[in-house]
Design a protein around this motif. Sequence first.
Motif, mmCIF file in Angstrom:
data_model
loop_
_atom_site.group_PDB
_atom_site.id
_atom_site.type_symbol
_atom_site.label_atom_id
_atom_site.label_comp_id
_atom_site.label_asym_id
_atom_site.label_seq_id
_atom_site.Cartn_x
_atom_site.Cartn_y
_atom_site.Cartn_z
ATOM 1 N N VAL A 1 0.834 -1.208 0.000
ATOM 2 C CA VAL A 1 0.000 0.000 0.000
ATOM 3 C C VAL A 1 0.867 1.256 0.000
ATOM 4 O O VAL A 1 0.617 2.188 -0.788
ATOM 5 C CB VAL A 1 -0.964 -0.018 1.212
ATOM 6 N N THR A 2 1.893 1.290 0.829
ATOM 7 C CA THR A 2 2.741 2.492 0.861
ATOM 8 C C THR A 2 3.501 2.666 -0.448
ATOM 9 O O THR A 2 3.688 3.798 -0.913
ATOM 10 C CB THR A 2 3.722 2.444 2.048
ATOM 11 N N GLY A 3 3.936 1.571 -1.057
ATOM 12 C CA GLY A 3 4.604 1.671 -2.361
ATOM 13 C C GLY A 3 3.675 2.177 -3.432
ATOM 14 O O GLY A 3 4.070 2.990 -4.288
ATOM 15 N N MET A 4 2.438 1.712 -3.432
ATOM 16 C CA MET A 4 1.481 2.175 -4.435
ATOM 17 C C MET A 4 1.110 3.642 -4.207
ATOM 18 O O MET A 4 0.890 4.389 -5.176
ATOM 19 C CB MET A 4 0.227 1.293 -4.436
ATOM 20 N N ILE B 1 2.804 9.840 -10.153
ATOM 21 C CA ILE B 1 1.929 10.054 -11.308
ATOM 22 C C ILE B 1 1.251 11.417 -11.223
ATOM 23 O O ILE B 1 1.162 12.142 -12.224
ATOM 24 C CB ILE B 1 0.890 8.921 -11.420
ATOM 25 N N THR B 2 0.785 11.780 -10.019
ATOM 26 C CA THR B 2 0.095 13.078 -9.900
ATOM 27 C C THR B 2 1.054 14.244 -10.016
ATOM 28 O O THR B 2 0.674 15.306 -10.519
ATOM 29 C CB THR B 2 -0.666 13.186 -8.563
ATOM 30 N N SER B 3 2.298 14.103 -9.585
ATOM 31 C CA SER B 3 3.219 15.242 -9.638
ATOM 32 C C SER B 3 3.948 15.356 -10.975
ATOM 33 O O SER B 3 4.230 16.470 -11.434
ATOM 34 C CB SER B 3 4.228 15.173 -8.495
ATOM 35 N N THR B 4 4.289 14.241 -11.617
ATOM 36 C CA THR B 4 5.065 14.315 -12.859
ATOM 37 C C THR B 4 4.319 13.763 -14.063
ATOM 38 O O THR B 4 4.819 13.848 -15.183
ATOM 39 C CB THR B 4 6.390 13.528 -12.727
ATOM 40 N N GLY B 5 3.183 13.147 -13.846
ATOM 41 C CA GLY B 5 2.487 12.491 -14.942
ATOM 42 C C GLY B 5 2.988 11.058 -15.071
ATOM 43 O O GLY B 5 3.878 10.620 -14.351
ATOM 44 N N ALA B 6 2.417 10.350 -16.003
ATOM 45 C CA ALA B 6 2.764 8.937 -16.165
ATOM 46 C C ALA B 6 3.995 8.748 -17.038
ATOM 47 O O ALA B 6 4.325 7.627 -17.400
ATOM 48 C CB ALA B 6 1.583 8.181 -16.758
ATOM 49 N N SER B 7 4.707 9.825 -17.342
ATOM 50 C CA SER B 7 5.825 9.713 -18.263
ATOM 51 C C SER B 7 7.154 9.367 -17.590
ATOM 52 O O SER B 7 8.089 8.964 -18.262
ATOM 53 C CB SER B 7 5.983 11.010 -19.051
ATOM 54 N N ASN B 8 7.260 9.515 -16.279
ATOM 55 C CA ASN B 8 8.535 9.266 -15.607
ATOM 56 C C ASN B 8 8.559 7.842 -15.047
ATOM 57 O O ASN B 8 8.220 7.598 -13.895
ATOM 58 C CB ASN B 8 8.752 10.291 -14.497
ATOM 59 N N ALA B 9 8.978 6.921 -15.877
ATOM 60 C CA ALA B 9 8.974 5.496 -15.499
ATOM 61 C C ALA B 9 10.001 5.197 -14.414
ATOM 62 O O ALA B 9 9.793 4.309 -13.586
ATOM 63 C CB ALA B 9 9.245 4.636 -16.725
ATOM 64 N N ARG B 10 11.105 5.915 -14.391
ATOM 65 C CA ARG B 10 12.151 5.657 -13.402
ATOM 66 C C ARG B 10 11.652 5.938 -11.980
ATOM 67 O O ARG B 10 11.886 5.159 -11.062
ATOM 68 C CB ARG B 10 13.378 6.484 -13.707
ATOM 69 N N LEU B 11 10.954 7.040 -11.803
ATOM 70 C CA LEU B 11 10.418 7.359 -10.475
ATOM 71 C C LEU B 11 9.299 6.386 -10.095
ATOM 72 O O LEU B 11 9.173 6.015 -8.930
ATOM 73 C CB LEU B 11 9.907 8.798 -10.447
ATOM 74 N N MET B 12 8.499 5.970 -11.066
ATOM 75 C CA MET B 12 7.430 5.016 -10.758
ATOM 76 C C MET B 12 8.011 3.652 -10.393
ATOM 77 O O MET B 12 7.468 2.944 -9.558
ATOM 78 C CB MET B 12 6.474 4.882 -11.948
ATOM 79 N N ALA B 13 9.134 3.282 -10.989
ATOM 80 C CA ALA B 13 9.760 1.983 -10.698
ATOM 81 C C ALA B 13 10.182 1.889 -9.244
ATOM 82 O O ALA B 13 10.097 0.826 -8.628
ATOM 83 C CB ALA B 13 10.947 1.749 -11.619
ATOM 84 N N SER B 14 10.627 2.982 -8.681
ATOM 85 C CA SER B 14 11.008 2.984 -7.267
ATOM 86 C C SER B 14 9.810 2.658 -6.383
ATOM 87 O O SER B 14 9.908 1.854 -5.449
ATOM 88 C CB SER B 14 11.581 4.353 -6.888
ATOM 89 N N GLY B 15 8.680 3.264 -6.680
ATOM 90 C CA GLY B 15 7.469 2.983 -5.906
ATOM 91 C C GLY B 15 6.963 1.568 -6.113
ATOM 92 O O GLY B 15 6.476 0.923 -5.190
ATOM 93 N N ILE B 16 7.106 1.065 -7.338
ATOM 94 C CA ILE B 16 6.660 -0.305 -7.619
ATOM 95 C C ILE B 16 7.529 -1.305 -6.869
ATOM 96 O O ILE B 16 7.029 -2.286 -6.318
ATOM 97 C CB ILE B 16 6.650 -0.569 -9.138
ATOM 98 N N LYS C 1 9.002 -0.699 -4.063
ATOM 99 C CA LYS C 1 8.582 -0.586 -2.660
ATOM 100 C C LYS C 1 7.241 -1.252 -2.427
ATOM 101 O O LYS C 1 6.870 -1.528 -1.297
ATOM 102 C CB LYS C 1 8.534 0.882 -2.233
ATOM 103 N N ALA C 2 6.511 -1.521 -3.496
ATOM 104 C CA ALA C 2 5.225 -2.206 -3.368
ATOM 105 C C ALA C 2 5.381 -3.726 -3.443
ATOM 106 O O ALA C 2 4.650 -4.457 -2.784
ATOM 107 C CB ALA C 2 4.266 -1.730 -4.456
ATOM 108 N N THR C 3 6.318 -4.203 -4.233
ATOM 109 C CA THR C 3 6.425 -5.659 -4.439
ATOM 110 C C THR C 3 7.424 -6.334 -3.511
ATOM 111 O O THR C 3 7.190 -7.464 -3.080
ATOM 112 C CB THR C 3 6.802 -5.960 -5.899
ATOM 113 N N ILE C 4 8.524 -5.692 -3.190
ATOM 114 C CA ILE C 4 9.545 -6.325 -2.341
ATOM 115 C C ILE C 4 9.012 -6.645 -0.948
ATOM 116 O O ILE C 4 9.229 -7.754 -0.445
ATOM 117 C CB ILE C 4 10.827 -5.464 -2.308
ATOM 118 N N PRO C 5 8.303 -5.745 -0.263
ATOM 119 C CA PRO C 5 7.772 -6.124 1.061
ATOM 120 C C PRO C 5 6.775 -7.280 0.994
ATOM 121 O O PRO C 5 6.761 -8.147 1.871
ATOM 122 C CB PRO C 5 7.086 -4.848 1.557
ATOM 123 N N THR C 6 5.969 -7.312 -0.055
ATOM 124 C CA THR C 6 4.999 -8.408 -0.196
ATOM 125 C C THR C 6 5.722 -9.732 -0.337
ATOM 126 O O THR C 6 5.393 -10.709 0.340
ATOM 127 C CB THR C 6 4.093 -8.164 -1.416
#
Length: 188
Positions: free
Chosen positions: A109-112, A119-134, A136-141
């Motif tokens: 949940v915190t990673g998502m 996504i809200t601050s930079t849009g869906a175009s910055n895949a590198r920043l989104m990968a960090s959150g992803i 953080k979403a999958t590794i704890p699970t």
Amino acid sequence: MDLLNPANAFAAIAEYLRAGGPVVVAILVSTFLMWVLIVERLIYFATTERALAREKRETWAAREDHASWFAHAIRERLISEQRLANQQYLGVIKVLILVTPLLGLLGTVTGMIEVFQVITSTGASNARLMASGISKATIPTMTGLAVSLSGIFFINVLERRGTRTVAGLADSLDIHVAPDTAASGDTA
């Protein structure tokens, strides 16, 4: 082979913790506590359990009275003491097994949330920043589920061993029926 080098292993663990976020640290702390308790129980079953059961058998064998109500109460107490000794810390281990996947879900949940903030601050175009959150979403699970699965295996082993010992102790503490009770049962 590089991970066998302590410096490289430490760097890999630090990177794993950074990629997974702070929830992974909480999972690792609960994992450490769970495994300390599991190892303690394994050592108990390998060393102390048999001696304790032998002591209970000797206590029962030293009694002359095996037929009275009081003797039955003492027998039940001996069996209960063995059961309690065998089940010590198993409840805490079970709680830790249940908590680790929930902590993993919290990490998801915190990673998502972090992904949605990117996504809200930079849009869906910055895949590198989104990968960090992803991550953080999958590794704890993944970490929470892996820890939980290993704990489930060992809690089953420990519970089975404890149940088997208590059943063996109960079988070895033989009960004699009082002669007057047996005679009254024959006439009825």
